[in-house]
Design an enzyme around this catalytic site. Structure first.
Site, PDB file in Angstrom:
ATOM      1  N   HIS A 101      44.425  37.863  44.703  1.00 14.07           N
ATOM      2  CA  HIS A 101      44.677  37.974  46.137  1.00 14.07           C
ATOM      3  C   HIS A 101      45.709  39.084  46.339  1.00 14.07           C
ATOM      4  O   HIS A 101      46.732  38.894  46.998  1.00 14.07           O
ATOM      5  CB  HIS A 101      45.135  36.638  46.730  1.00 14.07           C
ATOM      6  CG  HIS A 101      44.240  36.165  47.831  1.00 14.07           C
ATOM      7  ND1 HIS A 101      44.696  35.607  48.994  1.00 14.07           N
ATOM      8  CD2 HIS A 101      42.890  36.191  47.953  1.00 14.07           C
ATOM      9  CE1 HIS A 101      43.674  35.293  49.777  1.00 14.07           C
ATOM     10  NE2 HIS A 101      42.562  35.635  49.163  1.00 14.07           N
ATOM     11  N   HIS A 132      34.211  43.458  46.473  1.00  8.74           N
ATOM     12  CA  HIS A 132      34.807  42.144  46.254  1.00  8.74           C
ATOM     13  C   HIS A 132      33.741  41.070  46.054  1.00  8.74           C
ATOM     14  O   HIS A 132      33.927  40.138  45.275  1.00  8.74           O
ATOM     15  CB  HIS A 132      35.698  41.795  47.449  1.00  8.74           C
ATOM     16  CG  HIS A 132      36.602  40.633  47.216  1.00  8.74           C
ATOM     17  ND1 HIS A 132      37.676  40.685  46.360  1.00  8.74           N
ATOM     18  CD2 HIS A 132      36.595  39.372  47.732  1.00  8.74           C
ATOM     19  CE1 HIS A 132      38.296  39.513  46.354  1.00  8.74           C
ATOM     20  NE2 HIS A 132      37.657  38.703  47.173  1.00  8.74           N
TER      21      HIS A 132
END
Length: 738
Positions: free
Chosen positions: A94, A47
């Site tokens: 998200h 990430h």
């Protein structure tokens, strides 16, 4: 807390590999302590580090055009729009948090992307999103859908930025792993752009905004693994948002930037203090000495490890110009926000972290970050086996359906085609009064109040096309985004992307990713729309399967004058309707094929970039000549569905039409084909000669289809009442959600 013994097993539990653990020991010249292991684990997570994607991302066109900063250089992309103004925009995922806590996952996605915009010094003026779920017939999908939409709406509405556009798709591939991609757009004066940098020995380092808690710890590593039954136990990895605090933080941030009090500023998103301290220092070839005892905490007994890795929302790290400490504190006190000096910039390239009188970490920032010492991998690629079957599918083997009326009503009732009114009516799309065209048309249009210009904004991706042909499907995503911008009267400027894929360690997934990057680069270079930045989200898999590869494109375009703003729907009766472009009866990956035959097969439609660009140029010339009254691209559901939308979108004044569509080999294939580079336009009869001359001079293929008329959609020999179609279009999703 007694810190655990540092072992390979502990490193593996943190998501690091054995070779990465060895590399950390080499960098430090010793084994890391527990806090250092935590910092490296989040900074080297997929990430944060983009370790499996950055090598390919660097092949994209990341500069040129009106781009003011290269991709990845700042918190968001920045493009010159003239008049000493720039537009800042970015999209991020998200997904994993939203699969576990749909409301907070979606809400904090909106909050995080807003902070990326205003840390640039830009005031956010619009929010967009791209949402994907499984079938609405499933109760858990309805729960996720409802929670995500409410989270997006509540945060955006409370923060005071209009949510103006987006897309919502439903497909079984997202059943266990929904996608929540949030995009934000802001305006900044070019001489007030803030940077995410730490320079100047002795300059104080502030933490501002909310207090730090235990929410979101290891959120970055949680987003770097597949969703499984164990994911439910990781609810603490999901951050909790507070839009009212963020609104105060926005105003205070813009104030300190306007008064030129700071050197640099960065949002504390993924990896929290670990990320902002290392990235800002690495960019400035400097370091920081940080005292975590000064960090405002909202929970007792927090360790250095927890404070460094917390992803509590609504926080910033600010490097202030020495001597301005008092004024910065005054501003944040006025807005009732925390504002504490927690350290200073040092000339040595090290992050020194102290807590309660002890040295808790000493690490070189360059070795933590993307572009520095973080690992970079190129994974094995293999073309997926399923493509051998899909590419060889014989469409002539499909059973023949004679009842076109029934087929159309079924296709038009698809949740991927009907209006998303149930979604966007939960959003405030008009707050700040900048919205010229809101949700429902080809793209949203936002007024730039300082000048007589507007921005056209859009998100787009047909993931079935990408699944069937990753390179061509991604080119189509870029092209359709640009086409939608042009249909609204805008010139495409640049894109941001949110690349949602499965596990990159699987060769078939990595092949899809590599092909998508290749297609995106080819299209963006051709349209001169550089990639300003974005987000990679891997590991979008549930135990059942991976999602369809979904490289979501967020595009921004400029409308030079408000008089050029164009909408999708028919305006008046007795106007002429034309089709620009031509059909090739392509139904591979189409909505028709999925709804009627429950198949996702064949090849994606073909895209010829010069043909697409010619369409854009011709249509913009027509719009700027004042001839075009409406423009709407042909996409999901084919020309018959797009014509129905032209009749229905403006619920206050629906205008029918009578048209004839050429049937080449099959009614079904012609009416439901999703061939690219096609736009339906309407014009006044008086403009017919001028209209056709411009198209002929441009060598643009076009066909006159018919006229606007009455309260029916009449296409060839088939007639549908607008009342019936309107009920399907506007009420289907609401009925399913009941």
């Amino acid at each position: 807390m007694i810190e655990p013994k540092i072992t390979l097993e502990l490193a593996l539990e943190h998501g690091l590999t054995e070779s990465e653990f060895d590399k950390i020991k080499t960098i430090l010249g010793r084994a890391p302590n527990f806090t250092e292991l935590g910092i490296f684990s989040v900074m080297w997570s997929e990430h944060c580090s983009y370790k499996n994607s950055i090598a390919l991302l660097k092949t994209l066109p990341r500069s040129g055009g009106r781009l003011l900063v290269s991709a990845g250089e700042e918190n968001a992309g920045l493009i010159d729009i003239g008049d000493d103004l720039a537009v800042a925009f970015k999209i991020e995922s998200h997904n994993h948090p939203s699969a576990i806590e749909p409301y907070q996952g979606a809400a904090t996605g909106v909050g995080g992307i807003m902070r990326d915009i205003f840390t640039m010094g830009a005031r956010p003026i619009a929010a967009l999103n791209s949402l994907r779920f499984g079938s609405l017939s499933d109760p858990r999908t309805r729960y996720l859908f409802e929670g995500v939409v409410k989270g997006v709406g509540d945060y955006g509405n409370s923060f005071g930025v209009p949510t103006v556009a987006g897309e919502v798709y439903f497909d079984e591939s997202y059943q266990g792993n929904p996608l929540v991609n949030a995009m934000a757009v802001g305006i900044v004066k070019k001489n007030r752009v803030a940077k995410a940098i730490a320079i100047g020995e002795g300059n104080p380092v502030f933490i501002v905004g909310s207090s730090t808690g235990r929410d979101g710890i290891h959120g970055a590593t949680f987003a770097s693994e597949e969703i499984s039954e164990k994911s439910e136990a990781k609810r603490p990895s999901v951050q909790v948002g507070d839009p009212f605090t963020e609104k105060l933080l926005l105003e205070a941030t813009l104030e300190i930037i306007k008064e030129d009090l700071i050197v640099g500023i960065q949002d504390m998103g993924a990896a929290g203090i670990s990320c902002s301290t290392t990235e800002m220092s690495a960019k400035g070839n400097s370091g920081m000495k940080i005292n975590l005892s000064k960090v405002p905490l909202r929970e007792k007994g927090m360790t250095a490890y927890e404070i460094m890795l917390s992803e509590s929302q609504e926080r910033m790290l600010v490097v202030v110009k020495k001597g301005n400490e008092k004024r910065v504190k005054e501003i944040f006190d006025k807005w009732d926000l925390n504002c504490e000096i927690i350290g200073e910039v040092i000339n040595e390239e090290k992050i020194l972290v102290d807590y309660l009188g002890e040295r808790k970490a000493e690490i070189p920032p360059q070795d933590c970050v993307l572009g520095g010492g973080a690992p970079v991998y190129i994974r094995e690629q293999k073309e997926p086996e399923y493509l051998k079957q899909t590419r060889n599918f014989d469409f002539n083997s499909l059973p023949k359906n004679q009842n076109i009326e029934n087929i159309f009503l079924k296709v038009f009732s698809s949740t991927n085609i009907v209006s998303k009114r149930w979604v966007y009516e939960q959003y405030d799309s008009m707050v700040r009064t900048n919205t010229v065209v809101g949700p429902g048309c080809d793209s949203a249009v936002i007024l730039i109040k300082e000048i007589n210009k507007a921005l056209a904004v859009k998100t787009d991706c047909n993931s079935r096309y990408v699944y069937l042909n990753p390179k061509e499907g991604t080119k189509i995503a870029v092209a359709e985004s640009a086409r939608n911008i042009v249909c609204s009267g805008g010139t495409p400027l640049g894109i941001t992307n949110c690349l949602n894929f499965g596990n990159p360690y699987k060769p078939e997934i990595y092949w899809q990713f590599a092909q998508a990057i290749e297609g995106m680069g080819e299209a963006c270079r051709f349209f001169e729309t550089p990639v300003t930045g974005g987000n990679v989200s891997f590991y979008n898999e549930s135990p059942e399967s991976a999602i369809y590869p979904t490289p979501t494109i967020g595009m921004v375009g400029l409308i030079d004058d408000l008089k050029f703003v164009t909408t999708s729907y028919f305006k008046d009766e007795d106007d002429l309707i034309y089709l620009l472009g031509e059909d090739y009866e392509e139904i591979g990956g189409s909505e028709y094929l999925k709804v009627i035959h429950n198949l996702v097969t064949g090849d994606s439609p073909k895209l010829d970039l010069p043909t697409e660009k010619k369409l854009h140029d011709s249509l913009l010339k027509l719009i700027k000549s004042g001839i075009v009254k409406s423009a709407h691209d042909v996409s999901e559901g084919g020309i018959i569905s797009s014509l129905a939308e032209c009749c229905l979108i403006n619920k206050n004044k629906q205008v029918g039409c009578e048209v004839n569509v050429e049937i080449k080999t099959s009614e079904e294939f012609s009416l439901f084909s999703e061939s690219q580079s096609r736009v339906i336009v309407s014009i006044s009869r008086k403009d017919k000669i001028d209209f056709e001359k411009i198209l002929n001079d441009s060598a643009q293929v076009f066909t006159q289809l018919g006229i606007t008329k009455g309260t029916i959609l009449k296409i060839n020999k088939y007639t549908f009442e607008l009342n019936q179609l309107s009920d399907i279009y506007f009420n289907t999703i609401e009925q399913l959600m009941k």
